[in-house]
Design an enzyme around this catalytic site. Structure first.
Site, mmCIF file in Angstrom:
data_model
loop_
_atom_site.group_PDB
_atom_site.id
_atom_site.type_symbol
_atom_site.label_atom_id
_atom_site.label_comp_id
_atom_site.label_asym_id
_atom_site.label_seq_id
_atom_site.Cartn_x
_atom_site.Cartn_y
_atom_site.Cartn_z
ATOM 1 N N HIS A 82 33.735 43.441 44.985
ATOM 2 C CA HIS A 82 33.567 43.532 46.285
ATOM 3 C C HIS A 82 32.360 44.211 46.710
ATOM 4 O O HIS A 82 31.958 44.179 47.959
ATOM 5 C CB HIS A 82 34.701 43.521 47.166
ATOM 6 C CG HIS A 82 35.019 42.517 48.334
ATOM 7 N ND1 HIS A 82 34.100 42.476 49.134
ATOM 8 C CD2 HIS A 82 35.952 41.796 48.403
ATOM 9 C CE1 HIS A 82 34.435 41.434 50.035
ATOM 10 N NE2 HIS A 82 35.606 40.924 49.518
ATOM 11 N N ASP A 90 28.219 23.219 39.581
ATOM 12 C CA ASP A 90 28.280 22.474 38.292
ATOM 13 C C ASP A 90 26.955 22.827 37.568
ATOM 14 O O ASP A 90 25.853 23.039 37.552
ATOM 15 C CB ASP A 90 27.420 21.103 39.048
ATOM 16 C CG ASP A 90 27.330 19.978 37.713
ATOM 17 O OD1 ASP A 90 27.591 20.205 36.754
ATOM 18 O OD2 ASP A 90 26.621 19.018 38.141
#
Length: 440
Positions: A169, A389
């Site tokens: 983070h 993808d």
């Protein structure tokens, strides 16, 4: 028993290879990389898992591995801070030394076919399963030596696979992490980047001198009497994590409930669901009516600034704002009462709020906050998960695997994103009550 039944986290067996470091394909920047105050709010990591079905025509294990490793080396040239390591400066703030050491990559094999794995069970027991599908560093407490990203590709017997990622983070929030994954997947397919990353974070530097125009009290949390004895509701009882689906019909019911008394004229799915869950959680934890409860909203501020953060901004662009109320008032009043509190909390966040928040962290120091009687809500319902993808089509399933305690997490349901999956953890007895309250 392979070939029958569904497997949850306790039955899924994964054999991992030794991790390897993937360095940027070409030498990138050296020196130190600035992290804004928004980057230093938590030491948490963004951990996600994507499941992909087998590609028609097969494909060897080496092809799968090479696709990910080679494309990762290429994309790290653009996202070079990920290949560095955290350093602690003399001012007590973290920055990234661009060492080009790389990120950890792990290959793994599962003991079953992918369709034998009950993804919902895995989401529910994410703390058990995360270590199987997402690689964690051997010494997670030593963040100065820990890679800022790890990637694990777990291949199932059927040829399908899971991609488990952990991104610090300090480097990215969920939005930026998702943008990186999209760029990585485009590189894997040999496509140009739709959006090139903007790495300069100086736009979020604090003002000099700092100017704080809002009464922030999240750091440290305001002193509230713990009349319900829930300063740490996670002690002494098992914690359960559950996933609750709110389809379009349930969301419409919630919005109608929120507006039926005429107090508010409109509300979003997010405000209606957040308010509903906030109230239900108070009931489930059997809070004393006089207990003050704080709702922490995780809000994206990229569009709140003037000018807005540039498209492709790679870093943390979120702030926290608190909605606070007494449990008794939340429960006895109509849902519109809690919805209005949430709406007001969102409306308060403008450019001056964001600048003041950054300056507040500059003065007070960014530090982990105690959860006390607070409840944190974060939403990923607008993220383009379907863009991940890598050449095997869109992910068949997606999960976030390391939720903060005392938090609720919203994920989109289905390709059309008409529903919302709520992921939440509670003690066993409270979860039982909460489940009953979810039956609309």
């Amino acid at each position: 028993m392979e070939g029958t039944g569904k497997r949850g986290g306790d039955q899924l067996s994964v054999k991992k290879s030794e991790p390897v470091l993937i360095e940027p394909e070409t030498r990138t920047h050296s020196g130190f990389f600035f992290l804004s105050n928004l980057d230093q709010m938590t030491t948490h990591s963004v951990e996600t898992v994507y499941w992909y079905k087998a590609k028609k025509g097969g494909g060897s294990r080496d092809t799968l591995s090479d696709t990910f490793k080679q494309s990762l080396a290429k994309i790290l040239v653009h996202y070079y801070p990920l290949a560095g390591r955290l350093r602690l400066g003399s001012d007590g703030k973290y920055n990234v030394e661009c060492t080009n050491e790389g990120v950890l990559f792990v290959e793994a094999r599962a003991n079953c076919n992918m369709d034998q794995v009950d993804v919902k069970v895995i989401i529910d027991d994410h703390s058990e399963t995360a270590g199987k599908l997402v690689y964690g560093s051997p010494d997670p407490k030593n963040i100065l030596e820990k890679p800022l990203m790890t990637a694990q590709v777990t291949r199932f017997k059927c040829g399908g696979f899971a991609l488990g990622l952990s991104i610090s983070h300090f480097i990215a929030d969920g939005i930026s992490a998702m943008e990186f994954i999209k760029s990585w997947s485009e590189t894997a397919r040999g496509m140009p980047l739709t959006t090139k990353p903007v790495l300069d974070r100086s736009i979020l530097r604090s003002r000099q001198p700092p100017k704080i125009d809002f009464p922030f009290d999240q750091y440290p949390p305001a002193e509230t009497s713990n009349v319900s004895n829930i300063s740490n509701p996670f002690q002494g009882e098992q914690i359960l994590t559950k996933c609750f689906l709110f389809d379009s019909n349930k969301l419409a019911i919630l919005k109608n409930m929120a507006m039926e008394d005429g107090t508010i004229k409109s509300c979003s799915n997010f405000t209606a669901l957040t308010a509903f869950v906030w109230r239900a959680r108070c009931k489930a934890l059997q809070m004393n009516p006089d207990q003050t409860t704080s709702l922490l909203l995780v809000l994206d501020v990229r569009s709140k600034l003037n000018p807005p953060l540039p498209k492709g901004y790679f870093g943390n662009g979120i702030v926290l704002n608190t909605c606070r109320g007494r449990a008794g008032e939340l429960i006895k009043n109509p849902l519109s009462f809690a919805v209005e509190e949430v709406q007001n909390g969102i409306k308060m966040v403008n450019e001056e709020f964001v600048r003041s928040w950054i300056d507040y962290l500059e003065v007070m120091g960014a530090k982990d906050f105690g959860l006390h009687s607070q409840f944190l809500v974060s939403s990923w319902t607008r993220l383009s998960i379907e863009c991940s993808d890598f050449g095997w089509g869109e992910p068949a399933h997606f999960a976030c695997t390391n939720l903060l305690k005392n938090s609720g997490f919203f994920l989109p349901d289905g390709k059309e994103k008409k529903g919302i999956n709520l992921i939440l953890d509670l003690p066993v007895t409270a979860m039982s009550t909460f489940q009953e309250l979810m039956l609309l």
